[in-house]
Scaffold this motif. Structure first.
Motif, PDB file in Angstrom:
ATOM      1  N   ASP A 118      40.777  68.294  35.412  1.00 15.64           N
ATOM      2  CA  ASP A 118      40.818  69.323  36.457  1.00 15.64           C
ATOM      3  C   ASP A 118      40.163  68.890  37.758  1.00 15.64           C
ATOM      4  OD1 ASP A 118      42.082  70.919  34.605  1.00 15.64           O
ATOM      5  OD2 ASP A 118      40.290  72.048  34.064  1.00 15.64           O
ATOM      6  N   TYR A 119      39.144  68.000  37.669  1.00 15.60           N
ATOM      7  CA  TYR A 119      38.364  67.661  38.864  1.00 15.60           C
ATOM      8  C   TYR A 119      38.404  66.177  39.224  1.00 15.60           C
ATOM      9  CZ  TYR A 119      36.725  72.426  38.517  1.00 15.60           C
ATOM     10  OH  TYR A 119      36.678  73.805  38.466  1.00 15.60           O
ATOM     11  N   ARG A 120      39.193  65.398  38.474  1.00 20.39           N
ATOM     12  CA  ARG A 120      39.449  63.989  38.799  1.00 20.39           C
ATOM     13  C   ARG A 120      38.166  63.152  38.867  1.00 20.39           C
ATOM     14  NH1 ARG A 120      43.765  65.801  37.693  1.00 20.39           N
ATOM     15  NH2 ARG A 120      45.707  65.619  38.857  1.00 20.39           N
ATOM     16  N   MET A 170      32.209  63.703  34.358  1.00 24.40           N
ATOM     17  CA  MET A 170      31.056  64.574  34.529  1.00 24.40           C
ATOM     18  C   MET A 170      29.871  64.054  33.725  1.00 24.40           C
ATOM     19  SD  MET A 170      31.988  66.895  36.609  1.00 24.40           S
ATOM     20  CE  MET A 170      33.548  67.443  37.328  1.00 24.40           C
ATOM     21  N   PRO A 171      28.646  64.201  34.256  1.00 27.49           N
ATOM     22  CA  PRO A 171      27.450  63.815  33.495  1.00 27.49           C
ATOM     23  C   PRO A 171      27.337  64.599  32.196  1.00 27.49           C
ATOM     24  CG  PRO A 171      26.921  64.232  35.807  1.00 27.49           C
ATOM     25  CD  PRO A 171      28.326  64.712  35.592  1.00 27.49           C
ATOM     26  N   PHE A 172      26.652  63.997  31.239  1.00 28.30           N
ATOM     27  CA  PHE A 172      26.510  64.616  29.920  1.00 28.30           C
ATOM     28  C   PHE A 172      25.857  65.995  30.017  1.00 28.30           C
ATOM     29  CE2 PHE A 172      23.926  65.470  26.145  1.00 28.30           C
ATOM     30  CZ  PHE A 172      24.886  65.408  25.146  1.00 28.30           C
ATOM     31  N   LYS A 173      24.855  66.146  30.886  1.00 27.46           N
ATOM     32  CA  LYS A 173      24.158  67.428  30.981  1.00 27.46           C
ATOM     33  C   LYS A 173      25.101  68.561  31.382  1.00 27.46           C
ATOM     34  CE  LYS A 173      19.410  65.893  31.848  1.00 27.46           C
ATOM     35  NZ  LYS A 173      18.257  65.940  32.759  1.00 27.46           N
ATOM     36  N   ILE A 174      26.053  68.248  32.258  1.00 23.38           N
ATOM     37  CA  ILE A 174      27.024  69.269  32.680  1.00 23.38           C
ATOM     38  C   ILE A 174      27.934  69.631  31.515  1.00 23.38           C
ATOM     39  CG2 ILE A 174      29.033  69.680  34.151  1.00 23.38           C
ATOM     40  CD1 ILE A 174      27.622  68.210  36.383  1.00 23.38           C
ATOM     41  N   ARG A 222      30.049  75.182  36.904  1.00 21.14           N
ATOM     42  CA  ARG A 222      29.712  75.479  38.296  1.00 21.14           C
ATOM     43  C   ARG A 222      30.417  74.467  39.187  1.00 21.14           C
ATOM     44  NH1 ARG A 222      24.904  78.659  38.744  1.00 21.14           N
ATOM     45  NH2 ARG A 222      23.948  79.043  36.706  1.00 21.14           N
ATOM     46  N   ALA A 223      31.359  74.938  39.985  1.00 25.18           N
ATOM     47  CA  ALA A 223      32.137  74.062  40.859  1.00 25.18           C
ATOM     48  C   ALA A 223      31.961  74.516  42.295  1.00 25.18           C
ATOM     49  CB  ALA A 223      33.625  74.093  40.486  1.00 25.18           C
ATOM     50  N   ALA A 224      31.256  73.690  43.083  1.00 25.95           N
ATOM     51  CA  ALA A 224      31.028  73.986  44.500  1.00 25.95           C
ATOM     52  C   ALA A 224      30.495  75.395  44.695  1.00 25.95           C
ATOM     53  CB  ALA A 224      32.322  73.801  45.292  1.00 25.95           C
ATOM     54  N   GLY A 225      29.547  75.786  43.851  1.00 27.93           N
ATOM     55  CA  GLY A 225      28.919  77.094  43.968  1.00 27.93           C
ATOM     56  C   GLY A 225      29.659  78.209  43.264  1.00 27.93           C
ATOM     57  N   TYR A 238      35.350  78.459  31.493  1.00 28.22           N
ATOM     58  CA  TYR A 238      35.904  77.433  30.600  1.00 28.22           C
ATOM     59  C   TYR A 238      35.762  77.849  29.137  1.00 28.22           C
ATOM     60  CZ  TYR A 238      37.309  73.545  33.551  1.00 28.22           C
ATOM     61  OH  TYR A 238      38.012  72.731  34.423  1.00 28.22           O
ATOM     62  N   SER A 239      35.599  79.143  28.879  1.00 26.90           N
ATOM     63  CA  SER A 239      35.376  79.603  27.508  1.00 26.90           C
ATOM     64  C   SER A 239      36.562  79.295  26.606  1.00 26.90           C
ATOM     65  CB  SER A 239      35.073  81.105  27.493  1.00 26.90           C
ATOM     66  OG  SER A 239      36.113  81.835  28.121  1.00 26.90           O
ATOM     67  N   ALA A 240      37.777  79.394  27.137  1.00 27.60           N
ATOM     68  CA  ALA A 240      38.964  79.093  26.313  1.00 27.60           C
ATOM     69  C   ALA A 240      38.986  77.617  25.937  1.00 27.60           C
ATOM     70  CB  ALA A 240      40.237  79.480  27.063  1.00 27.60           C
ATOM     71  N   GLU A 241      38.667  76.753  26.906  1.00 27.80           N
ATOM     72  CA  GLU A 241      38.630  75.310  26.625  1.00 27.80           C
ATOM     73  C   GLU A 241      37.531  74.974  25.616  1.00 27.80           C
ATOM     74  OE1 GLU A 241      40.624  75.720  30.601  1.00 27.80           O
ATOM     75  OE2 GLU A 241      38.952  76.662  29.543  1.00 27.80           O
TER      76      GLU A 241
END
Length: 296
Positions: A244-246, A249-253, A264-267, A272-275
């Motif tokens: 989705d974001y190309r 992502m870091p593990f913590k995220i 959290r994307a740009a505020g 993402y509950s379904a995913e």
């Protein structure tokens, strides 16, 4: 319980009893008065060119030196090293006695250093360790004991001691929970635990383990492991976010998305509950299949 309390002090001549869980995801170590936890990850240390002292204070005990060099461990490794330089335990290695247990010993030394931070001058500390392995890996118990027992020089940024490990007890990992329910804090039979058969299902990072106790006796035929775990959900969530974001992502995220179902994307808060539920499907299936196979 807090990750850090006041430093444990071992009295001269006494033996410190320590519970140690070297999990594939997190290391947990506990004494009678202290608990420490940190991620089971490490990598060769890098020179910190700025804020060296501040970073060290933020991650006490996460730097250790040994014959193989200087290492960043736990939160410090995750914060300061790129993903490609991070080393993790991932199930059984091709040569578990050499490769896996070298890794486990270094994590154990870091845990001991954190528990005994503030002790220097290579003081000798006598230690008794109770630890565990995945149920189906118990055949490796003798090699793990051999790796942990004996004298170990521990040099971290918060301690420099000699740990004299005089005794190591290895049990199937879910047995810690069984003992916590069937025994009291002083090791006596818990009279309030009245059921005869106690089963525990332990969903870990890289293995799912179940163990069954029948009135104090371990039932091997109804205990076992499967090479699955929370990492399967991590991988699926990471793939969805990268799609989705190309970007990776870091593990913590990824862990935060798994726990909350929110990214959290740009505020903005993206659902993402379904995913997450889809990502957990493989883990649920592996867990239920293991329970069905062993416990019918």
């Amino acid at each position: 319980m807090s990750k850090r309390k006041g430093a444990t002090t071992a009295l001269p001549g006494s033996t410190l009893t320590m519970g140690l869980d070297i999990g594939y995801g997190v290391v947990k170590a506990v004494t009678s008065d202290r608990v420490v936890t940190f991620p089971s990850v490490m990598g060769h240390a890098r020179e910190l060119k700025f804020q060296h002292d501040e970073i060290a204070q933020r991650h006490p005990g996460d730097q250790i030196g040994d014959d193989d060099g200087t290492w960043f461990v736990g939160d410090l490794a995750q914060a300061q090293l790129p993903p490609g330089e991070l080393l993790r335990l991932r199930g059984r290695t091709a040569n578990e006695a050499v490769m896996g247990n070298v890794f486990r010993l270094r994590l154990a030394k870091v845990a001991i250093g954190k528990l005994l931070q503030g002790q220097w001058n290579r003081d000798i500390v006598h230690i008794r360790i109770a630890t565990g392995l995945p149920v189906d890996h118990m055949r490796d118990a003798a090699d793990l004991k051999a790796a942990l027992i004996g004298q170990h020089l521990i040099k971290t940024d918060v301690a420099e001691i000699v740990a004299n490990v005089s005794e190591v007890m290895v049990m199937p990992q879910p047995y810690g929970t069984i003992f916590a329910n069937t025994l009291t804090e002083t090791g006596e039979i818990n009279r309030h635990h009245t059921v005869m058969r106690t089963g525990v299902c332990d969903v870990g990072t890289y293995t799912v383990d179940i163990a069954l106790d029948d009135d104090g006796e371990y039932v091997d035929a109804e205990s076992g492991s499967v090479e699955s775990g929370v990492y399967t959900a991590h991988e699926r969530i990471a793939s969805a976010l990268e799609r989705d974001y190309r970007q990776k992502m870091p593990f913590k995220i990824i862990e935060q998305v798994l726990k909350t179902g929110i990214f959290r994307a740009a505020g903005e808060m993206v659902d993402y509950s379904a995913e997450v539920q889809e990502a957990l499907g493989t883990l649920r299936s592996a867990t239920l299949n293991l329970m069905s196979e062993k416990w019918k």
